[in-house]
Design an enzyme around this catalytic site. Sequence first.
Site, PDB file in Angstrom:
ATOM      1  N   TRP A  99     -21.017 -10.306  -3.460  1.00  0.00           N
ATOM      2  CA  TRP A  99     -22.213  -9.463  -3.450  1.00  0.00           C
ATOM      3  C   TRP A  99     -21.954  -8.150  -4.190  1.00  0.00           C
ATOM      4  O   TRP A  99     -22.831  -7.626  -4.882  1.00  0.00           O
ATOM      5  CB  TRP A  99     -22.634  -9.170  -2.014  1.00  0.00           C
ATOM      6  CG  TRP A  99     -23.770  -8.202  -1.884  1.00  0.00           C
ATOM      7  CD1 TRP A  99     -25.111  -8.487  -1.925  1.00  0.00           C
ATOM      8  CD2 TRP A  99     -23.687  -6.775  -1.695  1.00  0.00           C
ATOM      9  NE1 TRP A  99     -25.849  -7.333  -1.766  1.00  0.00           N
ATOM     10  CE2 TRP A  99     -24.999  -6.274  -1.633  1.00  0.00           C
ATOM     11  CE3 TRP A  99     -22.627  -5.884  -1.575  1.00  0.00           C
ATOM     12  CZ2 TRP A  99     -25.273  -4.929  -1.445  1.00  0.00           C
ATOM     13  CZ3 TRP A  99     -22.894  -4.535  -1.394  1.00  0.00           C
ATOM     14  CH2 TRP A  99     -24.199  -4.074  -1.338  1.00  0.00           C
ATOM     15  N   HIS A 100     -20.741  -7.617  -4.062  1.00  0.00           N
ATOM     16  CA  HIS A 100     -20.440  -6.332  -4.666  1.00  0.00           C
ATOM     17  C   HIS A 100     -20.446  -6.377  -6.189  1.00  0.00           C
ATOM     18  O   HIS A 100     -20.764  -5.366  -6.831  1.00  0.00           O
ATOM     19  CB  HIS A 100     -19.092  -5.812  -4.163  1.00  0.00           C
ATOM     20  CG  HIS A 100     -19.184  -5.050  -2.880  1.00  0.00           C
ATOM     21  ND1 HIS A 100     -19.258  -5.662  -1.655  1.00  0.00           N
ATOM     22  CD2 HIS A 100     -19.236  -3.712  -2.629  1.00  0.00           C
ATOM     23  CE1 HIS A 100     -19.337  -4.751  -0.706  1.00  0.00           C
ATOM     24  NE2 HIS A 100     -19.327  -3.559  -1.270  1.00  0.00           N
ATOM     25  N   GLY A 101     -20.072  -7.486  -6.778  1.00  0.00           N
ATOM     26  CA  GLY A 101     -20.053  -7.509  -8.225  1.00  0.00           C
ATOM     27  C   GLY A 101     -19.708  -8.865  -8.801  1.00  0.00           C
ATOM     28  O   GLY A 101     -19.231  -9.758  -8.091  1.00  0.00           O
TER      29      GLY A 101
ATOM     30  N   PHE B 254     -24.298  -1.701  -8.188  1.00  0.00           N
ATOM     31  CA  PHE B 254     -24.440  -2.925  -7.406  1.00  0.00           C
ATOM     32  C   PHE B 254     -25.895  -3.194  -7.047  1.00  0.00           C
ATOM     33  O   PHE B 254     -26.175  -4.228  -6.485  1.00  0.00           O
ATOM     34  CB  PHE B 254     -23.597  -2.840  -6.127  1.00  0.00           C
ATOM     35  CG  PHE B 254     -22.144  -2.541  -6.416  1.00  0.00           C
ATOM     36  CD1 PHE B 254     -21.469  -3.256  -7.381  1.00  0.00           C
ATOM     37  CD2 PHE B 254     -21.482  -1.537  -5.753  1.00  0.00           C
ATOM     38  CE1 PHE B 254     -20.139  -2.976  -7.666  1.00  0.00           C
ATOM     39  CE2 PHE B 254     -20.163  -1.247  -6.025  1.00  0.00           C
ATOM     40  CZ  PHE B 254     -19.496  -1.973  -6.984  1.00  0.00           C
TER      41      PHE B 254
END
Length: 483
Positions: free
Chosen positions: A323-325, A483
């Site tokens: 999810w972060h990257g 993000f």
Amino acid sequence: MNFVSGEFLLFITTTWLLFLALPVRFRPALLLLASYLFYASWSVPFLIIILISTSVDYFASKFIHSNPSPYKRKAALSAALTLNLLILGFFKYCNFFLESSCSLFSILHVHHHLPAHLNIILPLGISYYTFEAISYLVDTYRGEKPSNSWLEYNFYIMYFPHLISGPIIRFKELSPQYRIPLVNPSAERITKGLELTILGYAYKVIIATNCSAIADPIFKNPSAFPVLLNYVAALAFTTQVYFDFMGYTHIARGISLLFNIELPLNFNHPFSAGNISNFWERWQISLTRWIRDYVFIPLGGTRRAYPRVLLNLFLVMLICGIWHGAGWRYVIWGAYYGLAVVLYFLYRTVRSRIFAKHENTVLENRAYKIGSTLLTFSTVAAACVIFRAATLPDAMAMFAKLSMVPQGLSELLYALQGHEMKWVALAAILLACCFVGPWAEKMYYRSTITLPVFYRVQMATACALACWLLSASGIAPFIYFEF
């Protein structure tokens, strides 16, 4: 527009004065319009994408709530979730997929026509508002009442203080606050809002930005610097990312209070956590809660067999990393935290069996508390190296330096003898920034609560001026904006 800019200060001041001047019934419309303008200042086309997805989400939720057929309700939920995830996947993960596929085909000597890269710009805040949309759709499917109108749902997604980097808030938590008349905020809320906003700017401009100046040169080429400085850089970025993100959250919560809307707490002194599980309960609380409610529990939570519980824990942390990257370092970062959480749960099981009824005595032991807190902090700092490094080879180069413990100790002893003491002092200051939070908070409120309003205003003005002077040359956007 960057939160730390004169443009944003003008925007928020104008919006707040209009908010106070307008009749109560027009205030939600003003805030929604301001939110559209705020996002349009970054990109008008991406604003159109949000409006399309929010329209689909709104009408899907109305259909899910009103249709008696379980099959049709589930189909509508699946379709809406798929659209949101496809939009997120295209903009955030398309290039990662292409680059990984091309690399794999090259290794296997397979001929292909896939482009190695597309010129895709990531919409700001897409990870945050996508998760909020998913929570809204799933909650509606579970029986929660949907939004009364399209504008009301758009307010929930678009409300600018939390649009870019959270907190990730539920519809049922935010909507009751703007369904009722948005009257003027109380003096207490205005005071708290200004206090949070100024503290947020101080965290960003004074602490995070200066930590960035320390960490960035060393992270660019860790091999060129002594081992001790690599440790200082890792510590500096750990401090930076914490105060950078907490600074944004403080500003978001503070500004929102000026409009008489309260956003949830997102940090609770995470570096004081005694284990990695408790760290994630304190760090970015809204994200941890979202993953628990919409991923971990649907996977079975703790109701499954113990091996499955451990697998679920690993999977949710892996998802958190992704999810972060988009990139293998984020996958590895998530897997690293997944492994750390699994190992902690295994350790906790063994600890319970060994100490049995004496376990609480062990946990309350001061030496154990200090040791577990330092171990947790070290685990997080190592994860921050993966998070900060531009590439995996860069991260490996940093870890190669950090692994030279004997050399690092030798450099530390040399520094303590009066040579390059500034690095030791700097490390001590960074550690103090990370660990004295609870004590500093208590001392702050204890020392200011009895002060006359005049002195408190002067203190706030001095802090605001310091932030303004330090940001005169321009401040980089918040880390989590990407993000």
